[in-house]
Motif scaffolding. Structure first.
Motif, mmCIF file in Angstrom:
data_model
loop_
_atom_site.group_PDB
_atom_site.id
_atom_site.type_symbol
_atom_site.label_atom_id
_atom_site.label_comp_id
_atom_site.label_asym_id
_atom_site.label_seq_id
_atom_site.Cartn_x
_atom_site.Cartn_y
_atom_site.Cartn_z
ATOM 1 N N GLU A 1 0.883 -1.129 -0.062
ATOM 2 C CA GLU A 1 0.031 -0.081 -0.127
ATOM 3 C C GLU A 1 0.954 1.156 0.023
ATOM 4 O O GLU A 1 0.494 2.410 -0.642
ATOM 5 C CB GLU A 1 -0.879 0.015 1.125
ATOM 6 C CG GLU A 1 -2.074 -0.866 1.074
ATOM 7 C CD GLU A 1 -3.071 -1.325 2.423
ATOM 8 O OE1 GLU A 1 -2.387 -0.753 3.281
ATOM 9 O OE2 GLU A 1 -3.989 -1.920 2.099
ATOM 10 N N GLU A 2 1.776 1.098 0.526
ATOM 11 C CA GLU A 2 2.945 2.459 0.609
ATOM 12 C C GLU A 2 3.635 2.575 -0.720
ATOM 13 O O GLU A 2 3.862 3.761 -1.029
ATOM 14 C CB GLU A 2 4.007 2.089 1.789
ATOM 15 C CG GLU A 2 3.295 2.181 2.988
ATOM 16 C CD GLU A 2 4.502 1.514 4.350
ATOM 17 O OE1 GLU A 2 5.542 1.099 3.556
ATOM 18 O OE2 GLU A 2 4.157 1.445 5.421
ATOM 19 N N ASP A 3 3.662 1.550 -1.480
ATOM 20 C CA ASP A 3 4.412 1.664 -2.733
ATOM 21 C C ASP A 3 3.591 1.040 -3.806
ATOM 22 O O ASP A 3 3.774 -0.219 -4.039
ATOM 23 C CB ASP A 3 5.706 1.091 -2.725
ATOM 24 C CG ASP A 3 6.497 1.434 -4.054
ATOM 25 O OD1 ASP A 3 5.974 1.942 -4.972
ATOM 26 O OD2 ASP A 3 7.762 1.230 -4.256
ATOM 27 N N PRO A 4 2.580 1.497 -4.378
ATOM 28 C CA PRO A 4 1.805 0.994 -5.615
ATOM 29 C C PRO A 4 2.355 0.531 -6.789
ATOM 30 O O PRO A 4 2.209 -0.421 -7.512
ATOM 31 C CB PRO A 4 1.041 2.143 -6.015
ATOM 32 C CG PRO A 4 1.011 3.177 -4.875
ATOM 33 C CD PRO A 4 2.182 3.055 -4.412
ATOM 34 N N GLU A 5 3.734 0.858 -6.874
ATOM 35 C CA GLU A 5 4.655 0.064 -7.976
ATOM 36 C C GLU A 5 5.393 -1.040 -7.628
ATOM 37 O O GLU A 5 6.164 -1.812 -8.498
ATOM 38 C CB GLU A 5 5.619 1.101 -8.321
ATOM 39 C CG GLU A 5 4.963 2.584 -8.994
ATOM 40 C CD GLU A 5 6.131 3.372 -9.641
ATOM 41 O OE1 GLU A 5 7.093 3.265 -9.244
ATOM 42 O OE2 GLU A 5 5.837 4.380 -10.193
ATOM 43 N N LEU A 6 5.125 -1.377 -6.364
ATOM 44 C CA LEU A 6 5.924 -2.500 -5.913
ATOM 45 C C LEU A 6 5.115 -3.832 -6.083
ATOM 46 O O LEU A 6 3.986 -3.959 -6.292
ATOM 47 C CB LEU A 6 5.855 -2.376 -4.229
ATOM 48 C CG LEU A 6 6.866 -3.422 -3.554
ATOM 49 C CD1 LEU A 6 8.438 -3.391 -3.805
ATOM 50 C CD2 LEU A 6 6.706 -3.246 -1.950
ATOM 51 N N ASP A 7 5.934 -4.643 -6.701
ATOM 52 C CA ASP A 7 5.377 -6.048 -7.297
ATOM 53 C C ASP A 7 5.611 -7.370 -6.400
ATOM 54 O O ASP A 7 4.757 -8.030 -6.270
ATOM 55 C CB ASP A 7 5.902 -6.295 -8.461
ATOM 56 C CG ASP A 7 5.917 -5.219 -9.493
ATOM 57 O OD1 ASP A 7 4.354 -5.095 -9.889
ATOM 58 O OD2 ASP A 7 6.677 -4.506 -10.150
ATOM 59 N N VAL A 8 6.869 -7.059 -5.799
ATOM 60 C CA VAL A 8 7.134 -8.536 -4.862
ATOM 61 C C VAL A 8 7.588 -8.064 -3.501
ATOM 62 O O VAL A 8 8.697 -7.098 -3.447
ATOM 63 C CB VAL A 8 8.347 -9.330 -5.713
ATOM 64 C CG1 VAL A 8 8.561 -10.532 -4.650
ATOM 65 C CG2 VAL A 8 7.882 -9.610 -7.066
ATOM 66 N N VAL A 9 7.015 -8.583 -2.504
ATOM 67 C CA VAL A 9 7.807 -8.316 -1.053
ATOM 68 C C VAL A 9 8.113 -9.684 -0.423
ATOM 69 O O VAL A 9 7.513 -10.756 -0.484
ATOM 70 C CB VAL A 9 6.622 -7.603 -0.165
ATOM 71 C CG1 VAL A 9 7.166 -7.830 1.180
ATOM 72 C CG2 VAL A 9 6.205 -6.363 -0.850
ATOM 73 N N TYR A 10 9.224 -9.573 0.048
ATOM 74 C CA TYR A 10 9.641 -10.801 0.588
ATOM 75 C C TYR A 10 10.386 -10.648 2.059
ATOM 76 O O TYR A 10 10.846 -9.462 2.332
ATOM 77 C CB TYR A 10 10.691 -11.803 -0.108
ATOM 78 C CG TYR A 10 12.121 -11.177 -0.563
ATOM 79 C CD1 TYR A 10 13.339 -11.614 0.051
ATOM 80 C CD2 TYR A 10 12.136 -10.193 -1.598
ATOM 81 C CE1 TYR A 10 14.398 -10.923 -0.359
ATOM 82 C CE2 TYR A 10 13.197 -9.699 -1.981
ATOM 83 C CZ TYR A 10 14.291 -10.029 -1.272
ATOM 84 O OH TYR A 10 15.623 -9.414 -1.899
#
Length: 379
Positions: A104-113
């Motif tokens: 939510e903080e970064d709409p351009e983010l695709d993958v979080v690990y």
């Protein structure tokens, strides 16, 4: 708030499945759960009936394998963020909320690990996932430094690369990360514990099947454009590290590969250490049981049974160790062989935090961690 689609593949892992499902009760984000069972002959039905209120979709019967089942589940249930959780793994409380906040903080983010902890079949600490590092596109083609249960993908990015490859048996996660990376996906590493991964000889990863090494070779050739699989020694060392009974040949290979790893790390450190991948994790030196001063162990614990005593084996053996459980100093006893036994205070929380500190200067080793549950059952 963003929603999650969580797929749980299962085949005769029902003794673990309940914990995986229970860990999803401790998440306060919108989610849908698909349990994809390959035709279990154990007490699968009994387990899913206890958790039927949180299961969105259930399928049980012969299928085309784990990757195909995961792909099918993701296509059936909805959610902005997709992930799969093996039946023998489970999440930390609140993990999905933290992941959702990142997206939510970064709409351009695709993958979080994030980070993960290895536990024994009964859930006690073995080690942290030491292969983790900040994202590096080139490094990803020679090392799967992302722990699969602790990784989450925006659905739009997942679908843009065609989803999981159902033909792969061992490396479908690494293949997906590489395709996402090749497609320009934006990755973010969060230095927080998201998942617990059970490690034991019955897992696919530790099976020693050479098909896994064949798939690894294919990935390095496909995404790294390397004719020779440079990552094989690292994967083989990992397999040997987790192999309890080693032959004479295994022992020789193990010590030789550890020496190579130390030399490799020394060269990198003197040159240009990358991405902070060489520092300790919660006090532990990477790829070892050596502790720098003090260590912290964090574990999810959804079992209703209380711990009675904690046992840790340390080296060197002396009486200058202090143990804190959830911040409280515990009374303990120590024998001459380095076994420390601490009384465990009653806890109702779904997470344990154990801190062990050595009062004497210098590094020390944490050789073993186990606990005794109320009723004298050992973990």
């Amino acid at each position: 708030m963003l929603s999650f689609a969580i797929v749980i593949p299962n085949l005769n892992q029902s003794k673990f499945l309940g914990t995986a499902l229970e860990s999803l009760r401790y998440q306060s984000v919108p989610l849908e759960i698909a349990v994809m069972d390959g035709g279990s002959t154990d007490n699968f039905r009994e387990v899913v009936e206890k958790h039927s209120d949180i299961i969105t979709y259930l399928r049980s019967g012969l299928d085309e394998g784990q990757a195909a089942a995961i792909r099918e589940g993701k296509d059936i249930i909805s959610g902005d963020i997709v992930a799969w959780l093996n039946a023998d793994d489970y999440y930390f409380p609140g993990a999905l909320e933290r992941v959702a906040a990142c997206f939510e903080e970064d709409p351009e983010l695709d993958v979080v690990y994030g980070d993960a902890v290895h536990v024994c079949p009964k859930g006690c600490f073995l080690s942290y996932f030491f292969g983790i590092q900040e994202f590096d596109k080139k490094d990803l083609t020679r090392s799967c430094f992302i722990c699969q249960p602790a990784c989450f993908v925006r659905r739009s990015a997942y679908e843009a690369v065609g989803g999981i490859d159902p033909t792969l048996q061992y490396t479908m996660d690494w293949d997906l990360w590489c395709r996402l990376s090749s497609g320009g996906a934006k990755f973010k590493y969060v230095r927080e514990l998201f998942a617990a991964v059970r490690s034991y000889s019955g897992t696919k990863t530790l099976s020693g099947d050479w098909l896994r090494y064949k798939e690894i070779r294919w990935i390095e050739k496909e995404y790294g454009n390397r004719p020779l699989p440079l990552s094989w020694p690292g994967f083989y060392l990992y397999d040997l590290t987790n192999k309890k009974e080693k032959s004479v040949t295994d022992q020789a290979c193990f010590h030789f590969l550890r020496l190579l790893r130390r030399l490799k790390k020394s060269i990198k450190w003197m040159g240009h250490p990358r991405n902070g991948a060489h520092g300790p994790i919660n006090g532990f030196y990477r790829w070892s049981s050596v502790v720098r001063g003090a260590c912290t162990i964090r574990l999810p614990w959804y079992n209703k049974q209380q711990w009675a005593r904690l046992r840790v084996k340390v080296k060197p053996a002396h009486d200058d160790y202090r143990i804190r459980i959830d911040g409280k100093l515990c009374r303990h006893e120590m024998n001459g062989q380095g076994l420390v036994v601490a009384e465990f205070p009653p806890l109702k929380a779904s997470q344990r935090e154990i801190s062990i500190e050595c009062g004497k200067k210098g590094d020390w080793k944490l050789l073993e961690v186990s606990c005794e549950l109320m009723g004298n059952e050992d973990v």
